[in-house]
Design a protein around this motif. Structure first.
Motif, short mmCIF file in Angstrom:
data_model
loop_
_atom_site.label_atom_id
_atom_site.label_comp_id
_atom_site.label_asym_id
_atom_site.label_seq_id
_atom_site.Cartn_x
_atom_site.Cartn_y
_atom_site.Cartn_z
N ARG A 483 0.67 -1.22 -0.03
CA ARG A 483 -0.10 -0.08 0.10
C ARG A 483 0.71 1.42 -0.12
O ARG A 483 0.39 2.12 -0.65
CB ARG A 483 -0.87 -0.13 1.02
N ALA A 484 2.02 1.22 0.79
CA ALA A 484 2.83 2.41 0.76
C ALA A 484 3.50 2.85 -0.53
O ALA A 484 3.56 3.83 -0.99
CB ALA A 484 4.00 2.05 2.01
N ALA A 485 3.92 1.54 -1.03
CA ALA A 485 4.49 1.85 -2.48
C ALA A 485 3.64 2.14 -3.54
O ALA A 485 3.90 3.19 -4.49
CB ALA A 485 4.98 0.34 -2.84
N LEU A 486 2.60 1.71 -3.55
CA LEU A 486 1.36 2.39 -4.47
C LEU A 486 1.15 3.86 -4.15
O LEU A 486 1.07 4.73 -4.97
CB LEU A 486 0.11 1.66 -4.16
N GLY A 487 1.08 4.30 -2.85
CA GLY A 487 0.95 5.66 -2.51
C GLY A 487 2.20 6.29 -3.20
O GLY A 487 1.95 7.52 -3.68
N VAL A 488 3.33 5.90 -3.22
CA VAL A 488 4.70 6.48 -3.80
C VAL A 488 4.20 6.86 -5.29
O VAL A 488 4.41 7.69 -5.72
CB VAL A 488 5.94 5.77 -3.20
N ARG A 523 18.31 -3.89 -5.24
CA ARG A 523 17.62 -4.20 -6.50
C ARG A 523 16.46 -5.10 -6.06
O ARG A 523 15.53 -4.66 -6.77
CB ARG A 523 18.54 -5.32 -7.39
N LYS A 524 16.59 -5.41 -4.98
CA LYS A 524 15.10 -6.24 -4.54
C LYS A 524 14.18 -4.91 -4.31
O LYS A 524 12.76 -5.30 -4.72
CB LYS A 524 15.36 -7.01 -3.23
N LEU A 525 14.45 -3.95 -3.72
CA LEU A 525 13.51 -2.80 -3.50
C LEU A 525 12.95 -2.17 -4.79
O LEU A 525 11.93 -1.75 -4.95
CB LEU A 525 14.29 -1.74 -2.77
N VAL A 526 13.94 -2.13 -5.72
CA VAL A 526 13.33 -1.60 -7.09
C VAL A 526 12.63 -2.34 -7.86
O VAL A 526 11.50 -2.04 -8.08
CB VAL A 526 14.71 -1.29 -8.02
N ASP A 527 12.91 -3.60 -7.80
CA ASP A 527 11.95 -4.83 -8.33
C ASP A 527 10.69 -4.76 -7.69
O ASP A 527 9.47 -5.09 -8.15
CB ASP A 527 12.68 -6.11 -8.15
N PHE A 528 10.44 -4.67 -6.28
CA PHE A 528 9.10 -4.46 -5.50
C PHE A 528 8.62 -3.33 -6.00
O PHE A 528 7.25 -3.48 -6.46
CB PHE A 528 9.50 -4.25 -3.91
N PHE A 529 9.16 -2.14 -6.31
CA PHE A 529 8.40 -1.02 -6.69
C PHE A 529 8.06 -1.34 -8.16
O PHE A 529 6.91 -0.81 -8.47
CB PHE A 529 8.96 0.44 -6.64
N GLU A 530 8.82 -1.78 -9.21
CA GLU A 530 8.48 -1.98 -10.39
C GLU A 530 7.27 -3.02 -10.42
O GLU A 530 6.23 -2.91 -11.35
CB GLU A 530 9.77 -2.92 -11.04
#
Length: 690
Positions: A483-488, A523-530
C-alpha cells in the motif's frame, strides 16, 4: 410442454451483523445460479433482498422440469467390443450391464486414439419442485461469514441462529426441512410489531404483508427511504457516506428517522472528531451547515421502530452521544496543554521498529530525505522549507490522547493542534497530507510540501523494513508495504516528479546503513516497486506485456506512461511487427553470445553492405533514443527505420562468422543496438506477437 413459474426463498434468523448482509446476498445469488446449473434448471432474472433478520431471493421464470441430460460413457476400443460379423460381443454386453444400460444404448465413435465403444444414456429431467427441496440446504451450508456460530444442538453453522425457512414455487410451498428448521409458506414481521407469523401466498403478497408488519424487505428501497428521511429532517446537510448509509440500512427493517441534539460547545471540536463520535461509535448521521461547512449541534438517527415515547428515546440517544463527546473534549483540551514541539520530543521514547529506532529517528530520516527529494525535483524553496519543518512535527500527534483513542485521524489531529498553537497553515496541511493516500483510491496530497513528505515517509518505511529483512511474501504484507509503495507511485505520477525507482532506492537507502551499500538489497527494493507499478498500470487498463517490456527501463513514471501509450497505439501495426521481429532476433543472438566489454564497433571490419546499412541506420536512430526531450512516439518512429536494414542484415549476413574479429565486431554492433533500445525505450521481445 415446460411451464415457468416464480420462486421465493427466505432464510429467517436472529439479527445478522450489518456488515455481513450485503456480501451474503451477493453470494446467495451466485449459489442459486450454481444450484440451477447443477440440477439443470433454467431460470430468468434473480434478485436478492435483505434485512437484519432475513436473507431472501426471488427468481423469475423457473422451469417446472429439469432439462433432459445425455450421458456419454467411454468404453473399450471397438476391436475389443465387436464380433467378426460387426455385432456387439460379450465384452460389450458386460460393459453395458455394468453401466446400467443395454446393447441398444451402445455406439462406436471415432476419437483421437481410434474408434471406441460408447454408451449413450438419455436421462429425462424430473420435476423442479422435487429438486428444490435441496435448495435451502445447498445455500445454507455454503454461505460463509467472517464469523459463524452454532446454536442449540444443531450441527450447522450460520452468522446468527436461523429460525425459519420460507420456500415458494409456483405460489405453492416446497417442503424443505433442514437442520430442524420449520419450513413452510410463513415469515415473520418486525419485532416491534410483535413479530407475528405471516402466511405468504406469492411474491407480491410477501412484500405487501411484510411492509404491513413493519418490514421493508427490499434493501435498495429502504436505503433510499433513509436518505430521503434524513435529508428532509436535518436543518443542514446530513453526512451520509455510502459505507455509513449501507451499515445503517442493514441495522433496521423499517426506518423511522428522528433528530437529536447535543450541546453547542462540542462543535468547537475538530469536525473529524465529531464525525467519528457520531458516525463510527453511534451510527448516527452528523449534520453540517451548508453555508459555512461547520458542524451543527444535531444528528439524525434511523430507528427500527416508531417513536411511541419519542422524547425519552431521543434523550437516551443524546445521553450516550454526550458521554462520548465529553471524553473527546477532555482529550482535546488536555492535549492542547502540551506544545507539538514538546510532544515531538516524546517520540524519542516511542519505538517505530526494534531495528529501525524510534519515531523521532524516523522523523529525522524523513526530514533529510524530503530535503533531497525537493532539491532533485526542483521544487520551490518555500515548499522544501515547509516540508522540512512539517517533518519535525509529522508524527507528534501519535503521542496525543486524541490519536490514542481515534487512530484513524492521525495527521488530521496534528494539523488542528499546529493551527491551535499558531503554526503555519502550510505546515499543518503538510502534516495531515503526509499520510495520503491512506488506501488505494484515497485522495492524494494537494500541496507540493505534502507530496514531498508523503513520498519521503513512505519510502523510508518501505526501505527500512526491507533493510531488516521484513519483505512481503505471497499474500502476507503485515506492514502494508505494498500500500505504501502504491502511494509513492500515485504521488510521483500526480506531481510529475522526475525520479526513477533506482533514484528513490538510492536516496532512501543512504539513511539505512544495512542497505545503503548492498546493491543486491537495493535491487530487490527496485524490483518491488517495479512490480507494484506494473500491477497498478495493468489494473488501469494497460496490457500486461507492454508493462513487462517497460520494466527494465530506468525512467521517471511520466516517461514510462508516455511510452506505454505510444506502444499501445502502434503495437498492432505492421511496421511495429517488422521492427519487433528484428529486435527479437538481435536479443536471441545476444542471449547466447556476449561480446567483449569495452570494445567499439570497427567499420573497417565490415564485409557486407548490409552491415554498413544497419550501422548507419542505428547511428541515425540513436540520437532520438538518447534525447531526454524526445517524445516516445518519435523514438518509435526512429526505431522503425531499423526494420528494413535489420531484416536485410539477417538475410545476407552470418553473425557467427569464422573470423573471430569479424564475429566479435558484429556482436558488438548488435549489443550496442540492443542495449540502446532496451535502456532508452523497452524490451520489445516481451510484446506478445499477434
Amino acid at each position: 410442454m415446460t411451464e415457468k413459474h416464480d420462486l421465493l426463498l427466505e432464510i429467517g434468523c436472529e439479527e445478522i451483523p450489518a456488515g455481513y448482509v450485503a456480501p451474503a446476498l451477493k453470494r446467495m445469488e451466485e449459489l442459486f445460479a450454481e444450484f440451477c446449473e447443477k440440477n439443470r434448471i433454467s431460470s430468468g432474472e434473480t434478485k436478492t433482498f435483505g434485512t437484519p433478520r432475513r436473507l431472501a431471493l426471488t427468481a423469475e421464470a423457473v422451469a417446472d422440469r429439469q432439462d433432459d441430460m445425455v450421458i456419454e460413457i467411454k468404453g473399450p476400443p471397438s476391436k475389443a467390443a465387436l464380433a467378426p460379423d460387426g455385432s456387439f460381443n460379450e465384452a460389450a454386453a458386460k460393459f453395458a450391464e455394468s453401466r446400467g444400460g443395454s446393447l441398444k444404448q451402445l455406439q462406436i465413435r471415432p476419437t483421437d486414439r481410434g474408434d471406441y465403444l460408447f454408451m449413450v444414456k438419455k436421462e429425462k429431467g424430473g420435476k423442479t419442485a422435487a429438486a428444490l427441496a435441496e435448495l435451502p440446504k445447498f445455500i445454507f451450508e455454503r454461505l460463509a461469514f467472517p464469523k459463524s456460530m452454532r446454536w442449540d444442538v444443531r450441527p450447522a453453522r450460520f452468522a446468527r441462529p436461523a429460525r425459519w425457512i420460507l420456500l415458494l414455487y409456483a405460489n405453492k410451498p416446497v417442503r424443505a426441512g433442514f437442520n430442524g428448521l420449520p419450513c413452510g409458506p410463513f415469515t415473520y414481521g418486525n419485532r416491534w410489531h410483535g413479530s407475528k407469523k405471516i402466511k405468504v401466498s406469492s411474491i407480491p403478497d410477501y412484500f405487501e404483508k411484510l411492509e404491513a408488519a413493519g418490514v421493508v424487505a427490499d434493501h435498495r428501497r429502504r436505503r433510499e427511504m433513509i436518505r430521503k428521511a434524513a435529508t428532509g429532517l436535518a436543518r443542514g446537510n446530513p453526512y451520509m457516506p455510502d459505507e455509513l448509509l449501507d451499515e445503517v440500512n442493514f441495522l433496521v427493517e423499517y426506518p423511522y428517522a428522528a433528530i437529536g441534539t447535543f450541546p453547542v460547545e462540542f462543535t468547537e471540536l475538530p469536525p473529524e472528531v465529531l464525525i467519528i463520535c457520531i458516525k463510527k461509535n453511534q451510527r448516527y448521521f452528523p449534520v453540517s451547515d451548508p453555508a459555512t461547512g461547520r458542524m451543527l449541534p444535531e444528528f439524525v438517527v434511523a430507528m427500527n421502530a416508531p417513536l411511541t415515547e419519542s422524547k425519552k428515546v431521543i434523550e437516551g440517544y443524546e445521553r450516550v452521544l454526550n458521554s462520548r463527546l465529553k471524553d473527546a473534549k477532555f482529550f482535546y483540551d488536555e492535549d492542547l496543554k502540551t506544545s507539538m514541539k514538546d510532544r515531538a520530543e516524546s517520540l524519542k521514547r516511542i519505538t517505530f521498529q526494534d531495528k529501525l529506532g524510534s519515531l523521532w529517528d524516523k522523523q529525522e530520516r524523513v526530514k533529510a530525505l524530503a530535503a533531497d527529494l525537493g532539491a532533485g525535483w526542483g521544487a520551490a524553496a518555500e515548499d522544501v522549507r515547509t516540508a522540512v519543518e512539517a517533518a519535525s512535527l509529522m508524527k507528534a500527534d501519535l503521542a496525543s490522547q486524541m490519536v490514542f483513542e481515534y487512530t484513524e485521524i492521525q495527521g488530521t489531529v496534528g494539523k488542528y493542534y499546529i493551527l491551535a498553537e499558531g503554526g503555519r497553515t502550510e505546515v499543518a496541511q503538510a502534516v495531515e497530507e503526509h499520510y495520503m493516500p491512506r488506501f488505494a483510491d484515497d485522495a492524494l496530497a494537494a500541496s507540493a510540501a505534502g507530496a514531498l513528505l508523503a513520498v519521503a515517509d513512505k519510502m523510508d518505511t518501505v526501505t527500512g523494513y526491507f533493510s531488516v529483512g521484513l519483505i512481503p511474501t505471497g499474500s502476507a504484507d503485515p506492514y502494508q508495504l505494498r500500500r505504501a509503495a502504491l502511494g509513492v507511485i500515485r504521488t510521483l505520477e500526480a506531481f510529475n516528479m522526475p525520479f526513477t525507482f533506482e533514484d528513490l532506492a538510492r536516496m532512501s537507502a543512504e539513511r539505512h546503513g544495512e542497505i545503503a551499500g548492498d546493491e543486491n538489497s537495493r535491487r530487490k527494493l527496485v524490483d518491488f516497486f517495479e512490480e507494484r507499478y506494473r500491477n497498478y498500470m495493468v489494473a488501469s487498463g494497460y496490457p500486461h506485456d507492454v508493462m513487462e517490456a517497460l520494466a527494465a527501463r530506468k525512467a521517471p513514471l511520466a516517461k514510462k506512461r508516455e511510452a506505454a501509450d505510444a506502444i499501445v497505439e502502434v503495437k498492432d501495426a505492421e511496421e511495429f511487427r517488422d521492427f519487433r521481429e528484428v529486435f527479437t532476433r538481435i536479443s536471441n543472438i545476444m542471449s547466447k553470445s556476449k561480446p567483449s566489454v569495452g570494445k567499439g564497433v570497427n567499420p573497417d571490419l565490415f564485409q557486407a553492405e548490409e552491415e554498413r546499412a544497419l550501422r548507419e541506420a542505428w547511428l541515425k536512430a540513436k540520437p532520438a533514443l538518447e534525447d531526454p526531450n524526445a517524445t516516445e512516439s518519435g523514438k518509435l518512429m526512429a526505431m522503425f527505420a531499423l526494420a528494413a536494414p535489420g531484416a536485410a542484415f539477417f538475410d545476407k549476413v552470418l553473425v557467427m562468422d569464422k573470423d573471430e574479429n569479424v564475429r566479435e565486431n558484429r556482436g558488438v554492433m548488435l549489443f550496442e543496438i540492443l542495449a540502446g533500445i532496451t535502456d532508452n525505450s523497452a524490451d520489445y521481445k516481451l510484446i506478445v506477437k499477434k
